[in-house]
Structures are given as structure tokens and as C-alpha cells.
Design an enzyme around this catalytic site. Structure first.
Site, PDB file in Angstrom:
ATOM      1  N   ASP A  29      26.730  33.898  39.879  1.00  0.00           N
ATOM      2  CA  ASP A  29      27.651  34.967  40.255  1.00  0.00           C
ATOM      3  C   ASP A  29      28.169  35.712  39.033  1.00  0.00           C
ATOM      4  O   ASP A  29      28.434  36.914  39.096  1.00  0.00           O
ATOM      5  CB  ASP A  29      28.823  34.398  41.059  1.00  0.00           C
ATOM      6  CG  ASP A  29      28.426  34.035  42.483  1.00  0.00           C
ATOM      7  OD1 ASP A  29      27.300  34.380  42.900  1.00  0.00           O
ATOM      8  OD2 ASP A  29      29.241  33.398  43.176  1.00  0.00           O
ATOM      9  N   SER A  59      40.929  28.943  44.164  1.00  0.00           N
ATOM     10  CA  SER A  59      41.349  27.722  43.463  1.00  0.00           C
ATOM     11  C   SER A  59      42.850  27.709  43.221  1.00  0.00           C
ATOM     12  O   SER A  59      43.444  26.637  43.046  1.00  0.00           O
ATOM     13  CB  SER A  59      40.593  27.583  42.144  1.00  0.00           C
ATOM     14  OG  SER A  59      40.964  28.597  41.230  1.00  0.00           O
TER      15      SER A  59
END
Length: 303
Positions: free
Chosen positions: A79, A199
Site C-alpha cells: 500500500d 490503529s
């Protein structure tokens, strides 16, 4: 292949961008090159890819030339590789295909073992096109723009590793939201909601949602929660106090900040287009990457 189709394909330019320092990358690159050239496409390497692979038979182009001339860009990597090239190509109307050589692969989603069948389907028109929004951030100091950056995932204002908490003042469309003491603030697109924002406890946003999510990083007050605002909003983050504070764009470009600096964040006028194989599903991607393994089988039972 009919001659007319072969002539049309020969006029199409496909650029290949490859993550560097990837062991064994030459073999899948050679397979893709052979596949595309046999189908009649003109294939070029992005300039850094060409320097890394040292295959002089393949023409090299810089990113601007690719944006202006290419019909399609294939990205082989993780990514991070996709984020880097997507930001540079955002001002051009060129679609991107991601071959996953990384760990997660939320946006480079085609497994390398399926790359040729998937590419074949996409090039035959059996594809799902998906547009993603971007953010633009400007660092303003005493009324002067000091830095401007674009982000596919997020714009992050954060303290230095050895510094104490930062105090940030946040307004949305000129309306005061809060003064926040924290390690920083993530301002994320829906694409970035599966990255750092996730996260830090932020919500998942479907890519088609027209929203921006603000996620505090380790806030001093536990009542400081993530919030989603319309992507028409202008978000201003002012540095009130703290040491060694910086702003980064997709963790790839950085600018150091001073007290009183304002980071003005809004939706970019540009978008990026990803092409997926026909039948691709965002929910399948989430289930696979986040290990949501319970789903109905054909007999209706969970597995």
C-alpha cells in the site's frame, strides 16, 4: 486476436511501477511484461523502477509523462508504494491497478499469484472502477503558505518522540470544535480509515462515503473521541503549544511546525481511480485483511 483489436491495444500505453528492494521481483515483472507485450500493449517503466530493475529494453518515463500519456498504471508492491505514486498522479486522469507484494494490501489488492488472470479480466473490460477522495493540507504561518501537501490516507499532526503532549486547537468551517491535549491528531479520508486512524481507535468508513474522520492520538481527556465530518468541510488545526511538532502526509512528506501555525485541511479537487477485477467487494477485503472469518457458506452455515 482480431487485427482491429490488436491495433487498438498497440496504441495503449501501460506504465509499471515496482517497489524497490523486493527480493525476487524480477520474475513476476518479466511475466507481466511478457503478458502485456504479447497482448499488444506498449509498456514503460516509471523512472525509478527502470533504474532499479536495469532492464534497458523497456522504455522509462518520469511520473509527469506517465500521467500525461499512460492509459493505465500497474503498481507492484504494498500500500505504501501505491500511496506514493497515487499522490503524484492524482492531478491526472489515469487509473491504477494494485498487485500486492506487501503485508496488508487494502488498496494493492490483487494477489501476485492471481495477477495475470486478474489483469486479463480487467483489460477485457471486466473491471470494477472505484474513485477515492484525497485531502489537501496547507501550512499557514503569519498568513503565508509555508508548505502544501496531498494525502490519499491521512494528514497527521503529531508531537516528536521525545516531547510532551501537544495542544491543538481545531475548528471546522470556522466553528470552534475543541482545544485538545494529545500526542496528535489524524485527519483521514475513508481510504485512510483502515490505516493509522484504525490503529488509533477510529471508525471504518466505506470508500464511497463523503466524509473526513478526525481521530485523536492518545488524548489526555478520554472524552475526546473520533468524529466524522462532511468532506466539504474546511478543518483548521492550530498549534497552541508543544515541542517538535510536525505534520505529515501519508507518512511520506513532512513539515516542521511552530506555535501559531495553522494546518488548513480540505478535500482535494482531484480523485484517484482504482480498477479491481469484476466481482471485487470492499467487504471481502475487510474480511480477509482484518480476519473477519465468519461468513455464510453456500449451505447457509457460518464457517
Amino acid at each position: 486476436m482480431p487485427p482491429e483489436q490488436e491495433t487498438n491495444q498497440a496504441q495503449q500505453l501501460i506504465a509499471l511501477v515496482v517497489r524497490q528492494n523486493t527480493a525476487g521481483i524480477e520474475e513476476p515483472v518479466e511475466r507481466i511484461l511478457a503478458f502485456l507485450q504479447e497482448a499488444g500493449y506498449r509498456v514503460v517503466f516509471e523512472a525509478d523502477t527502470a533504474a532499479y530493475l536495469a532492464m534497458p529494453a523497456i522504455e522509462a518515463m518520469d511520473v509527469n509523462a506517465i500521467g500525461e500519456q499512460a492509459d493505465l498504471v500497474i503498481v507492484m508492491g504494498g500500500d505504501g508504494t501505491m500511496l506514493g505514486i497515487a499522490r503524484q498522479l492524482a492531478k491526472y486522469d489515469v487509473a491504477l491497478i494494485g498487485i500486492n507484494l506487501g503485508r496488508l494490501g487494502f488498496i494493492t489488492d490483487i494477489p501476485v499469484e492471481r495477477m495475470l488472470p486478474a489483469l486479463g479480466e480487467i483489460l477485457q473490460g471486466k473491471a470494477t472502477a472505484e474513485k477515492r477522495s484525497l485531502l489537501e493540507g496547507r501550512v499557514m504561518r503569519d498568513g503565508q503558505m509555508m508548505f502544501c501537501g496531498v494525502a490519499v490516507n491521512d494528514v497527521v499532526v503529531a508531537r516528536g518522540s521525545g516531547a510532551g503532549m501537544a495542544e491543538l486547537r481545531v475548528t471546522v468551517d470556522g466553528q470552534f470544535m475543541y482545544n485538545q491535549r494529545s500526542d496528535g491528531l489524524i485527519v483521514s479520508t475513508p481510504t485512510g480509515s483502515t490505516a493509522y486512524a484504525l490503529s488509533a481507535g477510529g471508525p471504518l468508513l466505506h470508500p464511497s462515503l463523503q466524509g473526513i474522520v478526525l481521530v485523536p492520538i492518545a488524548p489526555h481527556a478520554l472524552s475526546n473521541r473520533p468524529i466524522a465530518v462532511p468532506d466539504t468541510s474546511e478543518i483548521v488545526v492550530t498549534i497552541v503549544s508543544g515541542r517538535d511538532i510536525s505534520v505529515n502526509f501519508d507518512m511520506q512528506t513532512f513539515a516542521s511546525l511552530q506555535h501559531g501555525d495553522e494546518i488548513v485541511i480540505s478535500r482535494s479537487p482531484n480523485t484517484i481511480t482504482f480498477l479491481h477485477p469484476e466481482g471485487w467487494s470492499y467487504y471481502n477485503t475487510l474480511r480477509e485483511k482484518l480476519h473477519w472469518h465468519e461468513y455464510p457458506s453456500y449451505d447457509g452455515k457460518l464457517k
